[in-house]
Enzyme design. Sequence first.
Site, PDB file in Angstrom:
ATOM      1  N   CYS A 127       0.802  -1.218   0.000  1.00  0.00           N
ATOM      2  CA  CYS A 127       0.000   0.000   0.000  1.00  0.00           C
ATOM      3  C   CYS A 127       0.836   1.271   0.000  1.00  0.00           C
ATOM      4  CB  CYS A 127      -0.942  -0.002   1.193  1.00  0.00           C
ATOM      5  SG  CYS A 127      -1.987  -1.468   1.250  1.00  0.00           S
ATOM      6  N   HIS A 260      -2.736   7.734   6.871  1.00  0.00           N
ATOM      7  CA  HIS A 260      -3.096   6.537   6.111  1.00  0.00           C
ATOM      8  C   HIS A 260      -4.554   6.187   6.396  1.00  0.00           C
ATOM      9  CE1 HIS A 260      -2.380   2.890   3.855  1.00  0.00           C
ATOM     10  NE2 HIS A 260      -2.799   2.151   4.866  1.00  0.00           N
ATOM     11  N   HIS A 296     -10.081   1.957   0.300  1.00  0.00           N
ATOM     12  CA  HIS A 296      -8.638   1.724   0.355  1.00  0.00           C
ATOM     13  C   HIS A 296      -8.197   1.256  -1.028  1.00  0.00           C
ATOM     14  CE1 HIS A 296      -4.674   0.743   1.378  1.00  0.00           C
ATOM     15  NE2 HIS A 296      -4.856   0.299   2.610  1.00  0.00           N
TER      16      HIS A 296
END
Length: 371
Positions: A127, A260, A296
């Site tokens: 990620c 995040h 996400h």
Amino acid sequence: MNTVRVTGMAWSTALGATLDGVWRQLLDGATGIRDVPSALRLRNTLAAPVAGLPVSLADRQVALAETTVRAALADAGLPAAGALLVAGTSHGAHLDDEDAGSLDRWAADTAGRIGMTAPPVSISTACSSGSDAIMVGAQLIRAGVVDACVCGGADVLTDVKRLGHSALGTMSTTSLRTFHPDGDGTLLGEGAAFLVLESGDSAARRGVTGHAVFRGAGSSNDASGMTAPDPSGDGLLLAVRRCLADGGADLADITVVNAHGSGTPTNDTVEAHAYSRLFADGPRPAVFATKGAFGHTLGATGAIEAIATVLALRDRAVPPVVGLTDQPASLPLPVPVRAPMPIKSGIGLSVTLGFGGFNTCVAFEAANPDA
């Protein structure tokens, strides 16, 4: 050291693809998360898809990247042959589509379709891929290897990824609520974002100021687990401090942090603890997060969040965190709830955490901070 400017930006998201149009929706608290039915037994069928893409996952990955890279180059007014593509993804279509080829094939296909003459640099650090692409591109410019890079990430929503996060227990059974006391997981999305980074000399020759100045980057690896971050937050703090040192900045310069903010209890707890430690004395920057709006997006998330950080610095405002109804008790810093929050001129940090212990922080300053 060469100054690096952000002279072009573009994103493709579940909320759309125009810079200002999507940004206005973020400020309004909108979300692109909706029901995406699946034949698999998932913890949740909510996700954030991008409309109008090919059905084939491999084609979807390339189309998403190609459209967004072209838009970023157009925004910068830069021809494709004048830039190097530095592209990140977590797994793209690779886990689901046996015809997707190697994990860097999508980047080569994208560069070829656009007419880029140099072979692309392909990055896959889970990620953190999109953020790491920005960091690598900036370093190549600083080193004088190239004058301009198109840096960012793209990732597609697939059945295997959704099933994997269901099996891991990281997918929410309710909704994605970053820093919420009842937050129980993340929800996946897809998207792409690319920033054109250009040396200050090159931008000056073209008479371009751009959107922002790239101020620095830093990274680290927790080496503590395959999926969960180090609970102490030390690895995250190391990445942030390296970023500040790289840009010659101090904590007092930071006015906003784009977290995040995956919505998982573990991630949100680590981030809240880390930022509480980092800013225990002195400055109190605003902290916001956008995954409640975009889902996400895995390998694209760092680049999407970098653009949101630049736009926040431009407008001196941050959007509300979707799903958050009260100031989180775990985070004693200003967090926008229900409405946008004004911020001061300064430096913005975009922080990304990835599976495998990856932590990356990139920093920007508005192109005209006193405007």
